[in-house]
Design an enzyme around this catalytic site. Structure first.
Site, PDB file in Angstrom:
ATOM      1  N   LEU A 139      42.419  36.290  37.733  1.00  0.00           N
ATOM      2  CA  LEU A 139      41.817  37.665  37.015  1.00  0.00           C
ATOM      3  C   LEU A 139      42.701  38.004  35.861  1.00  0.00           C
ATOM      4  CD1 LEU A 139      40.317  39.156  40.254  1.00  0.00           C
ATOM      5  CD2 LEU A 139      39.194  37.531  38.772  1.00  0.00           C
ATOM      6  N   ASP A 140      42.001  38.890  34.742  1.00  0.00           N
ATOM      7  CA  ASP A 140      42.476  39.296  33.732  1.00  0.00           C
ATOM      8  C   ASP A 140      43.261  40.522  34.253  1.00  0.00           C
ATOM      9  OD1 ASP A 140      41.472  37.589  32.135  1.00  0.00           O
ATOM     10  OD2 ASP A 140      40.048  38.978  31.441  1.00  0.00           O
ATOM     11  N   LYS A 141      44.450  40.967  33.511  1.00  0.00           N
ATOM     12  CA  LYS A 141      45.317  42.091  34.145  1.00  0.00           C
ATOM     13  C   LYS A 141      44.087  43.423  34.624  1.00  0.00           C
ATOM     14  CE  LYS A 141      48.289  45.786  32.757  1.00  0.00           C
ATOM     15  NZ  LYS A 141      49.165  46.222  31.366  1.00  0.00           N
TER      16      LYS A 141
END
Length: 325
Positions: A139-141
């Site tokens: 998942l993106d940050k």
């Protein structure tokens, strides 16, 4: 296919990867492994094409069979760190976690520590023997929500296979700009932006990407949607929703300037201005257990900041309705 102490896999080159370099095709088929590691396996003969050893630059054709049989490598450069994890489920093969927004998944330039991988090495030290410490999807940050980590090679092989065959179900909730009237499907290839290599974009030569979205709740000028992925491209939901001109609220890369709906109250303006991450949450995950074959599913609630944003939008929509009366 699977061994307790080896990394194995069988892959068939699809039409869209025909005539690509072997290392490029392998990177697309096996995104859980780094490009340098794949090149090393190609050179050593651990990754073959139709049973033959090839060079990384050699071209592959549709229907070619790639076979991987490699020894796992211990990653010694990442340090275990006592970072708290919200564990939703765990057994000897799987670790399902609820990732908070702000936590980087994998060490990279600028984020050598303080990542999910550092936390995993502390919580489950056995993952150091797995590719990318058991991370099979990310998942993106600043995206929150549920994700699964492999704790064994059996699980790693199984989960990667489920991602490739699209049998792993992943659903997200997002708040987008604009009052949608219904759901739809975005079928548009994604690749690197031609001018800005740090961004992704819908491009003609990109990798196939499909996102289905349906309406959950409509506000005065925003909509809460549920998105289901058929593919897992970088920034896929963010890129696709921006492509159909309904970018995610707060998205610092694809969202553009802050858009305030007509009649915005000071309270809602402050909430929207303060929400500076993409309004995206991985809500639900469904998969086949790598050992038992049972179908398992988990769902995690919205984090406080996203729930607060939705409450503010809901309140504003009610106030406008009351004003109309």
């Amino acid at each position: 296919m699977t061994s307790e102490n080896r990394i194995t896999g069988q892959y068939t080159v699809p039409p869209e990867l025909s005539d690509k370099r072997l290392d490029q095709a392998a990177a697309d088929l096996m995104p859980e492994h780094s490009r340098s590691r794949l090149q090393s396996w190609i050179k050593s003969g651990a990754l073959t094409v139709n049973g033959q050893t090839r060079k990384p630059r050699d071209k592959v054709m549709m229907g070619d069979s790639l076979a991987l049989d490699a020894e796992p490598e211990v990653q010694v450069t990442w340090e275990a760190e006592p970072i708290s994890l919200d564990v939703v489920y765990e057994d000897e093969h799987l670790l399902v976690i609820n990732k908070p927004a702000g936590l980087v998944v994998h060490p990279a330039a600028g984020h050598a520590d303080g990542t999910l991988v550092n936390a995993l090495l502390n919580y489950a030290p056995e993952v150091e023997n797995l590719p990318r410490a058991g991370i099979v999807h990310r998942l993106d940050k600043d995206t929150s929500g549920i994700m699964v980590v492999a704790r064994s090679l059996i699980a790693h092989t199984s989960l990667v296979g489920q991602l490739q065959t699209r049998t792993m179900g992943r659903e997200y909730e997002a708040v987008v700009v604009g009052a949608l009237t219904g759901g739809a499907t975005v079928d548009a290839p994604i690749g690197r932006h031609p001018q800005d290599r740090k961004r992704m974009a819908v491009v003609s030569g990109g990798k196939p990407a499909v996102t289905h979205y349906r309406l959950l709740e409509r506000f005065s000028a925003h909509t809460l949607v549920r998105c289901k992925l058929e593919s897992g491209r970088t920034h896929q939901i963010r890129v696709h929703m921006a492509h159909v001109r309904h970018p995610l609220v707060g998205d610092p890369v694809y969202g553009g300037r802050l858009r305030l709906p007509k009649g915005t109250t000071e309270e809602l303006r402050e909430v929207l201005a303060a929400f500076t991450r993409q309004a995206l949450h991985a809500r639900q995950l469904t998969l086949e257990h790598p050992e038992t074959g049972n179908i398992m599913s988990w769902e995690v609630p919205l984090p406080d900041d996203l729930a607060h944003l939705i409450d503010a939008l809901r309140k504003h929509a009610r106030e406008l309705e009351d004003r109309d009366f």
